[in-house]
Write a protein that holds these residues in place. Structure first.
Motif, PDB file in Angstrom:
ATOM      1  N   GLY A  41       0.813  -1.231   0.000  1.00  0.00           N
ATOM      2  CA  GLY A  41       0.000   0.000   0.000  1.00  0.00           C
ATOM      3  C   GLY A  41       0.837   1.267   0.000  1.00  0.00           C
ATOM      4  N   PHE A  42       2.063   1.167   0.469  1.00  0.00           N
ATOM      5  CA  PHE A  42       2.979   2.331   0.489  1.00  0.00           C
ATOM      6  C   PHE A  42       4.268   1.948  -0.243  1.00  0.00           C
ATOM      7  CE2 PHE A  42       1.026   3.607   4.815  1.00  0.00           C
ATOM      8  CZ  PHE A  42       0.072   4.400   4.201  1.00  0.00           C
ATOM      9  N   THR A  43       4.146   1.751  -1.545  1.00  0.00           N
ATOM     10  CA  THR A  43       5.323   1.325  -2.317  1.00  0.00           C
ATOM     11  C   THR A  43       6.098   2.521  -2.881  1.00  0.00           C
ATOM     12  OG1 THR A  43       3.806   1.052  -4.161  1.00  0.00           O
ATOM     13  CG2 THR A  43       4.435  -0.944  -2.990  1.00  0.00           C
ATOM     14  N   GLY A  44       5.404   3.665  -3.029  1.00  0.00           N
ATOM     15  CA  GLY A  44       6.057   4.825  -3.645  1.00  0.00           C
ATOM     16  C   GLY A  44       6.981   5.563  -2.692  1.00  0.00           C
ATOM     17  N   ALA A  45       6.574   5.644  -1.408  1.00  0.00           N
ATOM     18  CA  ALA A  45       7.318   6.481  -0.448  1.00  0.00           C
ATOM     19  C   ALA A  45       8.812   6.131  -0.380  1.00  0.00           C
ATOM     20  CB  ALA A  45       6.671   6.384   0.936  1.00  0.00           C
ATOM     21  N   PRO A  46       9.173   4.840  -0.225  1.00  0.00           N
ATOM     22  CA  PRO A  46      10.609   4.552  -0.139  1.00  0.00           C
ATOM     23  C   PRO A  46      11.361   4.870  -1.429  1.00  0.00           C
ATOM     24  CG  PRO A  46       9.321   2.496  -0.145  1.00  0.00           C
ATOM     25  CD  PRO A  46       8.350   3.627  -0.023  1.00  0.00           C
ATOM     26  N   LEU A 112      14.912   6.089   8.380  1.00  0.00           N
ATOM     27  CA  LEU A 112      13.929   5.092   8.802  1.00  0.00           C
ATOM     28  C   LEU A 112      12.531   5.684   8.675  1.00  0.00           C
ATOM     29  CD1 LEU A 112      15.565   3.995  12.217  1.00  0.00           C
ATOM     30  CD2 LEU A 112      15.840   2.875   9.989  1.00  0.00           C
ATOM     31  N   GLY A 113      11.626   4.980   7.985  1.00  0.00           N
ATOM     32  CA  GLY A 113      10.231   5.380   8.102  1.00  0.00           C
ATOM     33  C   GLY A 113       9.361   5.564   6.892  1.00  0.00           C
ATOM     34  N   PRO A 114       9.884   5.973   5.694  1.00  0.00           N
ATOM     35  CA  PRO A 114       8.929   6.294   4.620  1.00  0.00           C
ATOM     36  C   PRO A 114       8.091   5.073   4.223  1.00  0.00           C
ATOM     37  CG  PRO A 114      11.194   6.268   3.760  1.00  0.00           C
ATOM     38  CD  PRO A 114      11.286   6.164   5.263  1.00  0.00           C
ATOM     39  N   HIS A 169       5.650  16.584  10.150  1.00  0.00           N
ATOM     40  CA  HIS A 169       4.731  17.686   9.862  1.00  0.00           C
ATOM     41  C   HIS A 169       3.981  17.972  11.160  1.00  0.00           C
ATOM     42  CE1 HIS A 169       1.529  14.712   9.602  1.00  0.00           C
ATOM     43  NE2 HIS A 169       2.013  14.168   8.481  1.00  0.00           N
ATOM     44  N   GLU A 170       3.103  18.966  11.141  1.00  0.00           N
ATOM     45  CA  GLU A 170       2.499  19.377  12.417  1.00  0.00           C
ATOM     46  C   GLU A 170       1.703  18.259  13.082  1.00  0.00           C
ATOM     47  OE1 GLU A 170       0.481  23.126  12.378  1.00  0.00           O
ATOM     48  OE2 GLU A 170       2.274  24.212  11.711  1.00  0.00           O
ATOM     49  N   GLY A 171       1.039  17.421  12.260  1.00  0.00           N
ATOM     50  CA  GLY A 171       0.269  16.298  12.833  1.00  0.00           C
ATOM     51  C   GLY A 171       1.205  15.331  13.549  1.00  0.00           C
ATOM     52  N   GLU A 172       2.300  15.013  12.898  1.00  0.00           N
ATOM     53  CA  GLU A 172       3.270  14.083  13.499  1.00  0.00           C
ATOM     54  C   GLU A 172       3.925  14.713  14.734  1.00  0.00           C
ATOM     55  OE1 GLU A 172       4.453  11.809   9.312  1.00  0.00           O
ATOM     56  OE2 GLU A 172       5.390  13.711   9.826  1.00  0.00           O
ATOM     57  N   PHE A 173       4.170  16.010  14.656  1.00  0.00           N
ATOM     58  CA  PHE A 173       4.784  16.715  15.788  1.00  0.00           C
ATOM     59  C   PHE A 173       3.883  16.608  17.016  1.00  0.00           C
ATOM     60  CE2 PHE A 173       5.912  20.720  18.092  1.00  0.00           C
ATOM     61  CZ  PHE A 173       7.244  20.408  18.341  1.00  0.00           C
ATOM     62  N   ARG A 174       2.563  16.725  16.779  1.00  0.00           N
ATOM     63  CA  ARG A 174       1.623  16.650  17.909  1.00  0.00           C
ATOM     64  C   ARG A 174       1.669  15.270  18.534  1.00  0.00           C
ATOM     65  NH1 ARG A 174      -2.095  19.164  14.492  1.00  0.00           N
ATOM     66  NH2 ARG A 174      -1.981  21.413  14.754  1.00  0.00           N
ATOM     67  N   TYR A 175       1.694  14.192  17.711  1.00  0.00           N
ATOM     68  CA  TYR A 175       1.697  12.894  18.388  1.00  0.00           C
ATOM     69  C   TYR A 175       3.055  12.508  18.961  1.00  0.00           C
ATOM     70  CZ  TYR A 175       2.461  10.440  13.816  1.00  0.00           C
ATOM     71  OH  TYR A 175       2.931  10.004  12.613  1.00  0.00           O
ATOM     72  N   LYS A 227       1.159  17.501  -1.374  1.00  0.00           N
ATOM     73  CA  LYS A 227       0.675  16.250  -1.975  1.00  0.00           C
ATOM     74  C   LYS A 227       1.458  15.109  -1.384  1.00  0.00           C
ATOM     75  CE  LYS A 227      -0.469  18.619  -6.214  1.00  0.00           C
ATOM     76  NZ  LYS A 227       0.163  19.298  -7.325  1.00  0.00           N
ATOM     77  N   GLY A 228       0.773  13.989  -1.103  1.00  0.00           N
ATOM     78  CA  GLY A 228       1.440  12.836  -0.506  1.00  0.00           C
ATOM     79  C   GLY A 228       2.671  12.429  -1.304  1.00  0.00           C
ATOM     80  N   GLY A 229       3.803  12.373  -0.641  1.00  0.00           N
ATOM     81  CA  GLY A 229       5.055  11.971  -1.286  1.00  0.00           C
ATOM     82  C   GLY A 229       6.113  13.062  -1.250  1.00  0.00           C
ATOM     83  N   SER A 230       5.696  14.352  -1.121  1.00  0.00           N
ATOM     84  CA  SER A 230       6.703  15.434  -1.083  1.00  0.00           C
ATOM     85  C   SER A 230       7.611  15.281   0.130  1.00  0.00           C
ATOM     86  CB  SER A 230       6.030  16.811  -0.993  1.00  0.00           C
ATOM     87  OG  SER A 230       5.267  17.063  -2.118  1.00  0.00           O
ATOM     88  N   GLY A 231       7.020  14.908   1.257  1.00  0.00           N
ATOM     89  CA  GLY A 231       7.805  14.749   2.483  1.00  0.00           C
ATOM     90  C   GLY A 231       8.788  13.598   2.361  1.00  0.00           C
ATOM     91  N   ASP A 232       8.392  12.561   1.622  1.00  0.00           N
ATOM     92  CA  ASP A 232       9.293  11.415   1.436  1.00  0.00           C
ATOM     93  C   ASP A 232      10.540  11.851   0.651  1.00  0.00           C
ATOM     94  OD1 ASP A 232       7.443   9.588   2.717  1.00  0.00           O
ATOM     95  OD2 ASP A 232       6.209   9.812   0.928  1.00  0.00           O
ATOM     96  N   VAL A 233      10.328  12.689  -0.375  1.00  0.00           N
ATOM     97  CA  VAL A 233      11.478  13.196  -1.150  1.00  0.00           C
ATOM     98  C   VAL A 233      12.405  13.989  -0.221  1.00  0.00           C
ATOM     99  CG1 VAL A 233      12.215  14.666  -3.078  1.00  0.00           C
ATOM    100  CG2 VAL A 233      10.117  13.309  -3.287  1.00  0.00           C
TER     101      VAL A 233
END
Ligand SMILES: NC(=O)C1=CN([C@@H]2O[C@H](COP(=O)(O)OP(=O)(O)OC[C@H]3O[C@@H](n4cnc5c(N)ncnc54)[C@H](O)[C@@H]3O)[C@@H](O)[C@H]2O)[C@@H](O)CC1
Ligand SMILES: Nc1ncnc2c1ncn2[C@@H]1O[C@H](COP(=O)(O)OP(=O)(O)O)[C@@H](O)[C@H]1O
Length: 320
Positions: A41-46, A112-114, A169-175, A227-233
């Protein structure tokens, strides 16, 4: 009084911080880096992260993904070297610990993580890796989720002089229990100081905060990057530039222990991290000019990293 520098990151500063490339250098001189991530389901991120690193000048980019997605990922890799890792339920399994550790320990830096996915087993696996490896680490996306309840591991790494860069990102920062109430710069600085890490708080005007109390505020980027994927880059770009920094230190001082980051070393790593953020936004701005903010994709951004670097290099010849 502690340093509190809110510096807008400029092209001139980027030109100053862009690492020099030895004309006689070989691939080993420009950093060996490792990315661990991906799931069904998350093949593009890495893959996006891997190309972020490769397009930023890395000598060698390794990519470890769970075995079920390996054929898909490998089909998107030419220069990047993918390998299959033990898997369970479509995600990397705890049996991947030794292969991941061995690869990381042979590298100048790791991400580690994408696209990693989330599970209790992955949280335990990521925590164990943070404890065991001395390699400088960038932690993004689901890697952040994995360690959200083990944040003391960050302090332990800092006490051992080990470098960790977090890119929420801010959502991740909060958790991660970050408190945004004091404002983005102050919040990022508080976290970086408390946990002894470099904290990249993403968004428009991304903040790169260092544990010494200094921080950079970014000036590039646009909403076409939302857009999903910019953070992975971006995770890959930080990794690629960090790997070059570590490799250059390794070759400059033969007896340097790559694991130890002095105060000056962390300051250099902070500059390189902010440079990656700047170049990422600049590549996004170049993509936006050509394609517009609606249609541009994170992969278009990754393809324009070379143009962004060239633009900074032009500034180098003008000012230095
Ligand atoms: N092509 C791919 O394979 C992609 C994979 N991705 C992977 O998907 C996984 C989940 O990542 P997500 O970032 O989507 O996680 P989430 O969407 O679960 O984000 C975590 C939380 O933060 C909130 N949030 C998301 N972006 C925010 C922002 N910019 N500011 C404030 N709050 C925000 C969300 O509402 C959520 O509560 C990661 O492993 C990531 O690498 C994504 O990067 C998208 C693309
Ligand atoms: N409006 C915006 N202006 C400038 N940069 C943005 C904007 N929206 C997103 N970005 C950048 O795009 C990237 C998005 O990363 P992230 O939120 O992690 O998403 P994902 O992981 O899904 O790609 C970050 O680097 C962020 O700074």
């Amino acid at each position: 009084m502690e340093k509190q520098i809110f510096r807008n990151f400029t092209k001139k500063l980027a030109a100053k911080l862009l690492p020099a490339r030895d004309p006689d250098g070989h691939k080993g001189d420009f950093g060996r880096v490792s990315i661990t991530g991906g799931s069904v389901g998350f093949t593009g991120a890495p893959v996006l992260a891997a190309y972020g690193a490769a397009r930023s000048g890395s000598g060698l980019v390794f990519l470890g993904v769970p075995e079920p997605i390996y054929p898909i990922v490998a089909g998107h890799c030419l220069e990047v070297m993918p390998s299959p890792l033990p898997a369970a339920r479509g995600k990397i399994s705890k049996d991947a610990f030794f292969p991941i550790l061995e690869r990381l320990n042979g590298c100048d830096a790791g991400l580690l993580g994408p696209g990693l996915g989330r599970s209790q087993d992955l949280s335990k696996l990521m925590s164990k890796i943070l404890e065991e490896t001395e390699t400088p680490l960038v932690i993004d996306a689901d890697g952040l989720y994995a360690i959200k309840d083990r944040r003391e591991l960050l302090q332990k790494r800092a006490e051992r002089g080990l470098l960790t860069i977090l890119t929420p990102h801010e959502g991740e920062f909060r958790y991660l229990s970050g408190d945004l109430a004091p404002g983005r710069e102050a919040a990022a600085l508080d976290f970086a100081k408390e946990y002894g890490c470099i904290l990249v708080l993403k968004g428009p005007e991304t903040v790169t905060a260092l544990p010494d109390g200094s921080c950079y505020v970014n000036t590039t980027g646009n909403n076409g990057m939302a857009k999903g994927g910019s953070g992975d880059v971006l995770g890959g770009m930080i990794l690629g530039l960090l790997g070059q920094l570590v490799a250059s230190k390794r070759s400059a001082e033969a007896d340097t222990d790559k694991a130890q980051f002095s105060k000056a070393g962390i300051s250099e790593a902070g500059g390189i991290t902010a440079l990656a953020v700047y170049l990422h936004g600049l590549a996004g701005d170049i993509a936006c000019k050509e394609l517009g903010e609606y249609g541009m994709l994170p992969s278009d951004l990754a393809a324009r990293i070379p143009a962004a670097i060239l633009e900074v290099q032009k500034n180098q010849s003008q000012h230095f």
